[in-house]
Design a protein around this motif. Structure first.
Motif, mmCIF file in Angstrom:
data_model
loop_
_atom_site.group_PDB
_atom_site.id
_atom_site.type_symbol
_atom_site.label_atom_id
_atom_site.label_comp_id
_atom_site.label_asym_id
_atom_site.label_seq_id
_atom_site.Cartn_x
_atom_site.Cartn_y
_atom_site.Cartn_z
ATOM 1 N N LYS A 54 1.238 -1.326 0.073
ATOM 2 C CA LYS A 54 -0.284 0.349 -0.231
ATOM 3 C C LYS A 54 0.877 1.652 -0.573
ATOM 4 O O LYS A 54 1.887 1.072 0.480
ATOM 5 N N LEU A 87 -8.890 9.641 7.190
ATOM 6 C CA LEU A 87 -9.398 10.011 5.764
ATOM 7 C C LEU A 87 -8.268 9.050 4.846
ATOM 8 O O LEU A 87 -8.524 8.317 4.047
ATOM 9 N N LYS A 88 -6.935 9.060 5.293
ATOM 10 C CA LYS A 88 -5.752 8.130 4.314
ATOM 11 C C LYS A 88 -6.006 6.483 4.362
ATOM 12 O O LYS A 88 -5.775 6.035 3.716
ATOM 13 N N MET A 90 -8.670 5.397 4.919
ATOM 14 C CA MET A 90 -10.172 4.564 4.179
ATOM 15 C C MET A 90 -9.831 5.054 2.792
ATOM 16 O O MET A 90 -10.297 4.495 1.818
ATOM 17 N N GLN A 91 -8.601 5.670 2.024
ATOM 18 C CA GLN A 91 -8.349 5.674 0.698
ATOM 19 C C GLN A 91 -7.146 4.675 0.456
ATOM 20 O O GLN A 91 -6.641 4.725 -0.801
ATOM 21 N N GLY A 92 -7.099 4.136 1.454
ATOM 22 C CA GLY A 92 -6.495 2.752 0.884
ATOM 23 C C GLY A 92 -4.549 2.611 1.206
ATOM 24 O O GLY A 92 -3.954 2.200 0.785
ATOM 25 N N TYR A 93 -4.532 4.170 2.005
ATOM 26 C CA TYR A 93 -3.099 4.170 2.406
ATOM 27 C C TYR A 93 -2.405 3.664 3.503
ATOM 28 O O TYR A 93 -3.258 3.065 4.779
ATOM 29 N N THR A 751 -14.487 15.045 -1.282
ATOM 30 C CA THR A 751 -13.277 14.598 -1.054
ATOM 31 C C THR A 751 -11.713 15.694 -1.469
ATOM 32 O O THR A 751 -10.852 15.830 -1.480
ATOM 33 N N GLU A 755 -8.920 17.279 0.170
ATOM 34 C CA GLU A 755 -7.816 17.268 -0.353
ATOM 35 C C GLU A 755 -6.404 19.069 -1.244
ATOM 36 O O GLU A 755 -7.227 20.629 -0.617
ATOM 37 N N THR A 821 -13.929 1.606 2.475
ATOM 38 C CA THR A 821 -13.173 2.213 1.497
ATOM 39 C C THR A 821 -13.943 4.040 0.976
ATOM 40 O O THR A 821 -15.001 3.860 1.345
ATOM 41 N N TRP A 822 -13.202 4.334 1.080
ATOM 42 C CA TRP A 822 -13.644 5.921 1.054
ATOM 43 C C TRP A 822 -14.377 6.080 -0.244
ATOM 44 O O TRP A 822 -13.880 5.605 -1.194
ATOM 45 N N SER A 824 -16.856 7.352 -3.299
ATOM 46 C CA SER A 824 -15.875 7.709 -4.673
ATOM 47 C C SER A 824 -17.285 8.425 -5.930
ATOM 48 O O SER A 824 -18.108 7.219 -5.773
#
Length: 895
Positions: A54, A87-88, A90-93, A751, A755, A821-822, A824
């Protein structure tokens, strides 16, 4: 039999419904926050993932000093970073979100003196208390990575890093004039002396004192520190400008003035060599080695008295713009090598030996400070530059006499002329522009052997010595045979002794503990002495971010592969007050450790967010001075604010929360009344993160009401028990399409707000819009409505993590919302099938009509003409003209 079974089933359903309704009845922050914090801990949701499949994200708040209690500034800082970390994830980091303690410093020693509590005990008690307070906030911190700079397993490596600097020739000792606090018996940085020349802690008048001090050669990295600011595209421009100004690069001339009667020259640095023909005196720093040598017998007593007076002034006092500059003639003289004329040598309080060469040339005609000084002491003021217009107006020529020039120009200006211009009375350079003359004069000086071009920096080497106990001991031993000897690596850490008495007198307690000071030399075995200075606490905070990725490593300062994997920090969050020193020192340490082969990157922090202060309603009595002018809010009637002692009316203003102003709001009081999530939502919504935030309880209540609305939306939906199939997007009704557009608009907007600029306030506004759209939706039995409810909870999760997880659970989900997952957005959902056209008759608004989005100009006119609104006004009338603004309006001009 069937009837009985049915009755049992109905009773079971009633009980289940009652149970559900009991859980859904009201929003109880205290119950759900404690529950979910316990659950997150059991699930280890905040632990740092070690998998490398990741992308990484390192989110870091500037770590706190363990004073013993959190304030709202802490809460704001850590909430901002926590939103980003959640947030990160949930965004896959894979996210590293650690916490530590900047735990060395003078307050612990003061506590030891005042209360008889050892500094270590006082510090660790405060750490325990503040850790509990932070955990109460529900921050997604990986506590397994915790560090405390006062712990021997941390400062062992701080000492090791110091020895790396020593080996690289970047650490050295020299005697230097320092700011000395006579009460706390320690050296103070310039920033620790207030504008009245007092210590920021003890309040004592600061003295100047010569001590042998340890320095780090940050000036060796001045050019790289300046140039690499261009790499910091994720930093605020004002912070980069502050650092650039602090480094202070300038290109000028190094010039030498021979001293009459001595085989020595006074060196000066100037960025205005074009004014050298106007030098009417030279000024040495009182501490300059030449001062005694150039002073005549007639001036000796007066000069010594002046030096003694100046020695008790801090640097800030001596260089303050708003204070008159004081000086005295030494009686000595030097030669201006350009004119061959004698110029007097003075000393003055505003010249500091540590800056530049410790001497300046006085050009009163072209420098504001010098002009005032010359007027005060009746020194010559010789104009050698004039504006191009004045040169023409006065008919000045190379042959113009200096007295004539002075009379004409001084009458015209009556002040220093500091702008570039045309040189006058400047020998062979007369008539040149300032720009051309600068280069020509330096070239001439270099050719003649009394000058050259020089690049200079305002930045000075970093004085790190502190005459304190509670700091990392400097790991060297002073041997009478070997000199300065580094403590061997295997003997680190040099631990602070515990059998120490704190009296507040006589300097550092370490100097008085012979059993600790006296040791054999590691090289030759001769009786020697430990260094008794400890390091500036900025040292500890200049590398802590490098330790977090490998915080428990007992064998190395860190495993380079781990630290290089996680670094640089992706998002650093902290106060603007650290814009210069902490950030500059951290950048310096990173570059040195890179050059020592430990790191493979140039800069420690990719993005920097400097959050604003938290301000509280403050009451001020303008008729009082000092700290007494601030009246605690708890003593004031807001309806009629008056001084409780004098009855005088008070001024109301917002000011940064502090104990001295009595305007603080305790985080535990807010959390106890409204819950953690409400406090977070207010802090994030009230102001953009980089702006100051004005505390207002009415706005806190507003966020509490919003979370209650979300609670009711979700719980009403759950109570309705509607089951849904996956929606067929091709068969959506207009209300469903409208709601789906609102849902995906919210996803896109939130979103984007999270950012780049981190506009948390506008992101929360988008959540409110989505909540309103769900409340007003006319399709509550639709699967689109279910999508909207789930989306609202997921988008809310980083901001209000406890209520979001509770609502997610009530929606029937088994996993934490923070593992989802955040969301989309679907670009197709944002496209409206229809647009609204305004109908005007003779320019007056008459109504609206819906037309297909794809309708062209002609079709829009047709739909508008056929609409009920238009027909009501144009039927049977002559249409003279039709004006179509595509996508906006159709205007029918009728007779």
């Amino acid at each position: 039999m069937l009837k009985k079974a049915f009755r049992v089933l109905v009773l079971l359903e009633i009980k289940m419904a009652e149970s559900i309704n009991s859980n859904l009845s009201r929003y109880n922050p205290a119950a759900i926050e404690e529950k979910w914090q316990k659950t997150w801990a059991e699930l280890s949701l905040d632990k740092t993932l070690t998998v490398s499949n990741k992308p990484k994200f390192y989110a870091l708040s500037m770590f706190p000093y363990p004073s013993g209690s959190l304030h709202m500034g802490h809460v704001r800082n850590y909430t901002i970073t926590d939103v980003i970390a959640r947030l990160k994830r949930m965004q896959g980091y894979r996210v590293l979100h650690p916490m530590g303690w900047d735990a060395f410093g003078l307050p612990a020693e003061n506590a030891a003196i005042d209360r008889g509590v050892p500094p270590a005990k006082w510090t660790y008690q405060n750490i325990t208390l503040m850790r509990q307070q932070l955990q109460r906030l529900g921050l997604s911190i990986d506590w397994d990575s915790e560090v405390a700079t006062c712990s021997p397993d941390y400062y062992k490596w701080t000492q090791w890093i110091f020895l790396q600097f020593l080996q690289a020739g970047l650490a050295y000792q020299k005697e230097a004039a320092v700011n000395w606090d006579p009460i706390d018996q320690t050296v103070l940085a310039n920033e620790q002396v207030d504008n009245e020349g007092r210590s920021w802690r003890s309040g004592a008048i600061v003295e100047r004192k010569l001590l042998r001090q340890w320095f780090l050669k940050i000036t060796d990295y001045a050019e790289e520190l300046l140039n690499d600011l261009d790499k910091l595209t994720g930093w605020p421009e004002r912070v980069k400008l502050m650092q650039a100004n602090w480094i202070g690069k300038s290109t000028g001339a190094y010039l030498e003035f021979p001293i009459i009667g001595l085989d020595e020259k006074i060196a000066v640095y100037t960025t205005r060599p074009d004014t050298v023909y106007g030098v009417s005196y030279l000024v040495l720093a009182p501490e300059h080695p030449f001062t005694k040598r150039v002073t005549t017998k007639a001036q000796q007593a007066a000069v010594e008295t002046f030096i003694k007076e100046v020695s008790n002034q801090s640097e800030l006092e001596r260089t303050a713009e708003d204070k008159p500059k004081r000086g005295i003639s030494t009686g000595g003289k030097a030669i201006n090598p350009f004119t061959g004329e004698e110029v007097p040598i003075w000393i003055a309080d505003y010249v500091l030996y540590e800056y530049g060469t410790g001497a300046v040339m006085g050009v009163p005609a072209h420098d504001v400070r010098d002009f005032k000084f010359a007027q005060t002491y009746d020194l010559p003021i010789d104009f050698v530059i004039a504006s191009p217009d004045d040169v023409a107006d006065f008919g000045l020529t190379p042959a113009s006499e200096i007295d004539e020039v002075t009379q004409l120009i001084q009458v015209e200006y009556n002040q220093a002329y500091t702008e570039p211009g045309i040189l006058i009375n400047s020998g062979p350079f007369t008539g040149m522009t300032s720009t051309d003359a600068k280069q020509a004069i330096v070239e001439y000086a270099q050719k003649e052997g009394f000058g050259k071009v020089r690049v200079q920096y305002r930045l000075r080497d970093w004085l790190i010595s502190r005459q304190r106990y509670w700091g990392a001991p400097i790991p060297v031993i002073h041997c009478p045979n070997c000199g300065i000897v580094p403590v061997p690596d295997q003997d680190l850490p040099v631990q602070l002794p515990e059998d120490v008495e704190f009296t507040g007198r006589g300097g550092s307690p370490l100097t008085q503990l012979e059993s600790w000071v006296n040791v054999p030399c590691p090289t030759c075995g001769t009786p020697a002495k430990r260094e008794t200075d400890t390091m500036d606490t900025f040292i500890d905070s200049s590398w802590y971010f490098l330790r977090f990725p490998d915080a428990k490593n007992e064998q190395q300062v860190f495993d380079s592969s781990k630290t290089n994997d996680w670094m640089p920090v992706d998002q650093y969050v902290g106060g603007i007050e650290h814009a210069i020193l902490h950030l500059l020192y951290s950048r310096f340490f990173t570059k040195v450790l890179r050059d020592r082969g430990l790191l493979n990157f140039d800069e420690p922090f990719q993005r920097l967010l400097t959050q604003g202060m938290v301000q509280g309603l403050t009451y001020l009595n303008p008729n009082k001075g000092g700290k007494d002018k601030w009246i605690p809010s708890s003593l004031v009637n807001p309806g009629d604010p008056r001084d409780p002692q004098t009855g005088e009316p008070l001024q109301r203003l917002y000011a940064t929360m502090s104990k001295s102003k009595g305007n603080g709001v305790a985080p535990e009081d807010v959390i106890g009344k409204y819950g953690i999530d409400t406090a977070r939502m207010f802090i994030l919504f009230k102001a953009p993160p980089e702006k100051d935030l004005e505390w207002d309880e009415a706005d806190v209540e507003g966020q509490f009401r919003f979370l209650n609305r979300v609670w009711r939306l979700v719980t009403d939906y759950v109570a309705a028990g509607v089951s849904h199939k996956k929606p067929q997007l091709s068969d959506l009704t207009p209300p469903e399409k409208e709601l789906r557009r609102a849902i995906h608009t919210a996803i896109k907007a939130v979103t984007e707000d999270l950012e780049d600029e981190y506009q948390f306030n506008t992101a929360i506004s988008e959540l409110m819009k989505l909540s309103n759209a769900l409340t007003d939706a006319k399709c509550k039995n639709s699967p689109i409505y279910a999508e909207g409810i789930q989306t609202l909870v997921a988008l809310l999760a980083p901001f209000a993590p406890h209520i979001a997880d509770e609502l997610w659970h009530l929606l029937g989900e088994s996993n934490s919302v923070h593992t989802q997952t955040w969301p989309s957005f679907d670009p197709a959902a944002l496209v409206a099938d229809e647009i609204t056209l305004t109908i005007q008759i003779n320019g007056k608004f008459r109504g609206v009509t819906q037309v297909p989005t794809q309708a062209d100009k002609a079709a829009q006119e047709k739909y508008a003409f056929e609409s009920e609104v238009a027909q009501r006004y144009i039927a049977g009338k002559e249409i003279k003209k039709v004006i179509v603004v595509p996508g906006k309006l159709v205007n029918f001009v009728v007779a």
